[in-house]
Design a protein around this motif. Structure first.
Motif, PDB file in Angstrom:
ATOM      1  N   UNK A  55      51.885  49.238 -23.034  1.00  0.00           N
ATOM      2  CA  UNK A  55      50.854  49.089 -21.998  1.00  0.00           C
ATOM      3  C   UNK A  55      51.413  49.509 -20.636  1.00  0.00           C
ATOM      4  N   UNK A  56      52.651  49.091 -20.350  1.00  0.00           N
ATOM      5  CA  UNK A  56      53.270  49.488 -19.081  1.00  0.00           C
ATOM      6  C   UNK A  56      53.419  51.000 -19.035  1.00  0.00           C
ATOM      7  N   UNK A  57      53.911  51.559 -20.136  1.00  0.00           N
ATOM      8  CA  UNK A  57      54.116  53.008 -20.194  1.00  0.00           C
ATOM      9  C   UNK A  57      52.792  53.741 -19.957  1.00  0.00           C
ATOM     10  N   UNK A  58      51.723  53.246 -20.557  1.00  0.00           N
ATOM     11  CA  UNK A  58      50.428  53.913 -20.365  1.00  0.00           C
ATOM     12  C   UNK A  58      49.935  53.785 -18.926  1.00  0.00           C
ATOM     13  N   UNK A  59      50.195  52.635 -18.300  1.00  0.00           N
ATOM     14  CA  UNK A  59      49.802  52.462 -16.893  1.00  0.00           C
ATOM     15  C   UNK A  59      50.562  53.464 -16.019  1.00  0.00           C
ATOM     16  N   UNK A  60      51.843  53.654 -16.327  1.00  0.00           N
ATOM     17  CA  UNK A  60      52.640  54.625 -15.562  1.00  0.00           C
ATOM     18  C   UNK A  60      52.165  56.047 -15.862  1.00  0.00           C
ATOM     19  N   UNK A 110      57.583  45.368 -11.770  1.00  0.00           N
ATOM     20  CA  UNK A 110      58.474  44.305 -12.242  1.00  0.00           C
ATOM     21  C   UNK A 110      57.838  42.938 -12.004  1.00  0.00           C
ATOM     22  N   UNK A 111      57.347  42.753 -10.789  1.00  0.00           N
ATOM     23  CA  UNK A 111      56.678  41.480 -10.484  1.00  0.00           C
ATOM     24  C   UNK A 111      55.429  41.320 -11.327  1.00  0.00           C
ATOM     25  N   UNK A 112      54.727  42.414 -11.473  1.00  0.00           N
ATOM     26  CA  UNK A 112      53.482  42.388 -12.246  1.00  0.00           C
ATOM     27  C   UNK A 112      53.698  41.912 -13.672  1.00  0.00           C
ATOM     28  N   UNK A 113      54.696  42.453 -14.342  1.00  0.00           N
ATOM     29  CA  UNK A 113      54.914  42.035 -15.743  1.00  0.00           C
ATOM     30  C   UNK A 113      55.453  40.616 -15.805  1.00  0.00           C
ATOM     31  N   UNK A 114      56.232  40.248 -14.806  1.00  0.00           N
ATOM     32  CA  UNK A 114      56.782  38.896 -14.788  1.00  0.00           C
ATOM     33  C   UNK A 114      55.650  37.862 -14.754  1.00  0.00           C
ATOM     34  N   UNK A 115      54.680  38.101 -13.874  1.00  0.00           N
ATOM     35  CA  UNK A 115      53.550  37.178 -13.790  1.00  0.00           C
ATOM     36  C   UNK A 115      52.752  37.137 -15.087  1.00  0.00           C
ATOM     37  N   UNK A 116      52.826  38.239 -15.823  1.00  0.00           N
ATOM     38  CA  UNK A 116      52.107  38.262 -17.097  1.00  0.00           C
ATOM     39  C   UNK A 116      52.942  37.680 -18.242  1.00  0.00           C
ATOM     40  N   UNK A 117      54.139  37.198 -17.894  1.00  0.00           N
ATOM     41  CA  UNK A 117      54.953  36.497 -18.888  1.00  0.00           C
ATOM     42  C   UNK A 117      55.999  37.353 -19.586  1.00  0.00           C
ATOM     43  N   UNK A 118      56.350  38.495 -19.005  1.00  0.00           N
ATOM     44  CA  UNK A 118      57.360  39.358 -19.635  1.00  0.00           C
ATOM     45  C   UNK A 118      58.524  39.622 -18.681  1.00  0.00           C
ATOM     46  N   UNK A 119      59.647  40.017 -19.265  1.00  0.00           N
ATOM     47  CA  UNK A 119      60.786  40.436 -18.438  1.00  0.00           C
ATOM     48  C   UNK A 119      60.878  41.951 -18.484  1.00  0.00           C
TER      49      UNK A 119
END
Ligand code: T68
Length: 831
Positions: A55-60, A110-119
């Motif tokens: 999902x992160x890769x697709x957003x990028x 980085x902050x975005x994924x952290x808030x979503x519960x990932x590192x």
């Protein structure tokens, strides 16, 4: 013109909707969740780290595509000269972290994924490497793409989309075992399939000779057609909006199915032919610095060259310029001889299809191409049997012979009657069968030829291309010392050092102008700075120690000296000498009293690298390293003063962990054999010292960082011929330390001696072609100096700082600017 078919309100709506949304944490999170829900068809209940990566890769990717589109649009509008970099290998490694850093999105995402519960680290770790290359040559192409994008040059890469990248290496019972790298198993978000961009590529068939008045022309009727489908890989520049493209070709059967065969009941045969087409781009040949004359490899080369040239020519024709403007619009760089058939293909297109006359066409061709040589090793020189080319490419072989005839006619005028000179320059080797020498073809068809480090560029002029220098004069031959991208190899691989440098210099500009690192020299006298510098190295060593525990289950002490040699396993790179030196060290420690031992600097000797699957001797070196490791690592009598580690499956991502953690790295090729080396640059940039021979780029690194900060040893390139001659025809006694080590192996200290006999024979019966015996004494002396220097901690840190501070020259930005200005004649177009 194109827009005129749309009503103004449509254009307005289009523009309104295509304003790129601002990118911040919130918009990223929305995009992340949308991709989880729609692209991956998952929900909050089943997102694991891998889906989070996707999902992160697709957003990028969405952002990359915007930039890619803008860049391509502007480059098309401006219609300035472009460079096309033809490389059969692009060793890109992972893309996500690099894209985040280059786009400046690392923090917000980085902050975005952290808030979503990932590192973020866990997410980054999910990505598999794009490993479409063997080693230095493929990685160089990747670094050059990064610099071309960052410097805003109009540039495209062309390569092959292999279904299987370089094999995965596992170590079983100390031996290398190979496993397929099926990297496309899951969807690859870093490519844009262009199913509409398809090129028919022909093979075989026959040539018709057509006479029209007093003119003769040729028409090639191919026998077999394979389709090339384009996959585009966006390459974002650092800190700019430019995003360039690597177009990779995938082979596919023609849509046309042989229903004749099908109806005749030969269904299986009809299908088989289709499958054969897909097989063309299935695998990357796993040999570096070694020519393998497989027909499928030649087919791969032509397939890729033909598709790429078709694309380049199509783009040129859109501008409706005159053909003689082609070299003003197009520069093509040949990364080694692998794409040399492009020279013949362009001549064929211009003469046979565009009906230009031969000389006018050849003038265009030779002003378009330039060629980079990466090796002087004879076994790496590409040559293809004439019968093989004739069968596969009947028109091309005619063109090659014609080119050669006209070339030799010119040479004959230059050196009348000198038949030997003619034979040496000829594109055709007159053996049985005849061979086409690809390097000769590349030189004759190019306006510039370059080597990849000063010594290498000098050597090619004095040895393999000597006769061409005589004929063309020296100006056609240049040096372009290799470079590496500081974005991946410092900023990304060593974030802590990058941060310390940025804080110390007070800016990030050094990432775009690496010579600014020079200012770090002023801080060597600052005690606190030195302490922090050391702390960074230490934490990188801890990170590597953890990795080593994970992959080979051995504990190593991060306070020991980390001594690293990671690169493809090859006799000329002399990993064998390294492990023989380790045995010497081990035996020396074993003979010590406890008192003496107290004075020994503990060492962790780390190896990594793949051997070509068919390279028996290289594979035995791996076995020997692992056999020594298993004896040394469990010998408690040496008190952890020595550990030997072989890290399996060395690749770009593993390099990113190893390189920042090295205290000393070894670049110890026989003088004159390593064209440049690029990992040497990566290690020194990451403040690791090097122990090296007077070879390749080591020499220029030495010039830049100074005598005190490098350990050089061994014979010089100009001595090598005489030494080899002596081994061959005289009885040269073996270095006594080496002799003792060999006897130790032969006595069975590291497992059954007979296993290693073929390896040891390379030193004795094989006449020590790589001169291990000649260099062994000075190698051990240099190692002693390393130990002594490491004991003086304060001085060592100073050396380490001076290393990084003086690496400004080795940025790939510098290299690319040199190519752009002196070979390609292109100028930046900033988005
Ligand atoms: C390397 N070559 C050189 N070749 O060995 C190295 N070969 O000194 C240099 O720094 C680097 O190129 C970049 O210039 C290779 O890596 C190959 O990998 C290769 C692949 C296929 C066929 C032949």
């Amino acid at each position: 013109k194109e827009l005129s078919k749309w009503r103004p309100e449509v254009i307005e709506l289009w523009e309104k909707c295509s304003v790129p949304e601002t990118i911040n944490k919130e918009t990223f999170q929305k995009s992340f969740i949308r991709h989880v829900n729609t692209t991956l068809a998952r929900s909050i209940y089943n997102v694991d780290n891998f889906s989070a990566y996707q999902a992160t890769a697709h957003a990028v990717r969405d952002r990359l595509i915007q930039r890619w589109n803008e860049t391509q649009q502007i480059h098309t509008e401006r219609d300035q000269k472009r460079v096309y970099y033809l490389s059969l290998e692009f060793l890109l490694g992972r893309s996500l972290d690099n894209a985040l850093l280059n786009l400046g999105l690392k923090d917000s995402f980085g902050e975005g994924v952290k808030e979503l519960g990932f590192k973020m680290e866990d997410i980054l770790d999910q990505e598999v490497d794009a490993a479409l290359g063997n080693g230095g040559l493929g990685r160089l192409a990747a670094c050059y793409m990064d610099s071309l994008a960052t410097l805003c040059y109009p540039a495209w890469g062309y390569g092959v989309r292999y279904t299987y990248g370089i094999f995965q290496q596992k170590i079983v019972d100390g031996y290398q075992d190979e496993f397929p790298d099926y990297w496309l198993n899951f969807d690859n978000p870093w490519e844009l399939p262009r199913v509409d961009i398809v090129v028919d590529v022909q093979f075989g068939g026959h040539v018709n000779k057509i006479t029209e008045g007093d003119k003769v022309r040729h028409e090639w009727i191919g026998g077999e057609t394979v389709q090339a489908v384009a996959y585009d890989v966006p390459i974002p520049g650092y800190g700019v909006k430019n995003c360039i493209n690597i177009r990779l070709w995938n082979s596919k059967p023609r849509r046309k199915f042989d229903f004749g065969k099908f109806n005749a009941g030969e269904y299986d045969q009809a299908v088989q032919e289709q499958m054969k087409a897909e097989f063309l781009t299935a695998v990357l040949y796993p040999n570096d610095n070694h020519m393998v004359g497989k027909e499928l490899r030649l087919k791969q080369q032509y397939f890729w060259v033909a598709a790429s040239l078709h694309d380049i020519v199509r783009r040129f024709k859109k501008s409706q310029r005159d053909w003689n403007e082609f070299p003003d619009q197009v520069a093509i760089q040949l990364n080694d001889t692998h794409p040399a058939l492009a020279i013949v293909e362009l001549q064929r297109i211009l003469v046979d299809e565009e009906r230009l006359d031969w000389d006018a066409a050849w003038d265009i061709v030779t002003h378009t191409f330039a060629f980079t040589n990466h090796t002087v090793l004879p076994e790496a020189m590409e040559k293809w049997p004439v019968p093989m080319i004739s069968q596969l490419l009947p028109r091309h072989i005619q063109i090659i012979f014609d080119l050669n005839l006209f070339f030799l006619q010119r040479v004959e005028k230059f050196a009348p009657g000198d038949r030997d000179f003619l034979a040496r320059l000829s594109i055709i080797e007159e053996s049985t069968p005849q061979y086409v020498r690809m390097a000769h073809l590349a030189i004759v068809g190019s306006h510039r030829v370059n080597g990849v480090a000063k010594l290498h560029s000098k050597l090619i002029k004095e040895t393999i291309f000597k006769d061409f220098v005589k004929y063309y004069g020296p100006d056609k031959f240049e040096n372009k010392t290799n470079g590496i991208t500081p974005r991946r190899w410092l900023h990304q691989a060593n974030p802590k050092l990058s941060e310390l440098i940025t804080e110390t210099l007070g800016h990030k500009d050094w990432l775009k102008d690496l010579t600014l690192l020079k200012k770090l020299e002023e801080s060597v006298h600052d005690k606190e700075f030195r302490r922090r510098w050391m702390a960074v190295k230490h934490s990188n060593k801890v990170r590597l120690a953890e990795y080593i525990r994970d992959v080979v289950d051995v504990d190593v002490n991060p306070n020991a000296l980390f001594d690293v040699q990671v690169k493809r396993i090859h006799e000329y790179k002399r990993q064998f000498m390294n492990i023989l030196g380790v045995i010497h060290r081990y035996n020396t420690i074993k003979s010590m009293s406890p008192e003496q031992m107290r004075d020994v600097v503990p060492r962790v000797v780390i190896f990594g690298g793949k051997a070509a699957p068919g390279y028996y001797i290289a594979k035995l070196v791996i076995k020997l390293i692992n056999s020594v490791a298993s004896v040394v690592n469990k010998d408690s009598t040496i008190q952890d003063l020595l550990k030997v580690i072989f890290i399996p499956d060395y690749n770009v991502s593993v390099a990113e962990i190893i390189i920042p953690a090295s205290d000393i790295s070894q670049h110890i090729s026989t003088a004159g054999t390593e064209a440049s080396g690029t990992s040497n640059m990566k290690f020194v940039l990451n403040c690791g010292l090097i122990l090296g021979t007077v070879d390749g780029a080591n020499i220029e690194i030495h010039e830049e960082i100074g005598d005190d900060n490098i350990f050089m040893f061994g014979h010089l390139a100009e001595q090598v011929d005489d030494l080899r001659y002596a081994h061959r025809y005289r009885d040269v006694p073996m270095d006594p330390h080496l002799d003792a080590v060999i006897k130790d192996i032969e006595s069975g200290s590291f497992g059954e001696a007979r296993i290693f006999a073929p390896l040891i024979n390379t030193l004795t019966f094989g006449k020590d072609y790589y001169l291990i015996s000649d260099d062994f004494g000075s190698y051990l002396d240099a190692q002693k100096l390393v130990d002594e220097a490491y004991k003086k901690e304060k001085d060592w840190v100073k050396k380490s700082i001076l290393c990084t501070a003086n690496m400004g020259q080795f940025s790939s930005d510098r290299a690319i600017k040199e190519y752009a200005e002196s070979i390609w004649g292109i100028i930046p177009v900033k988005v």
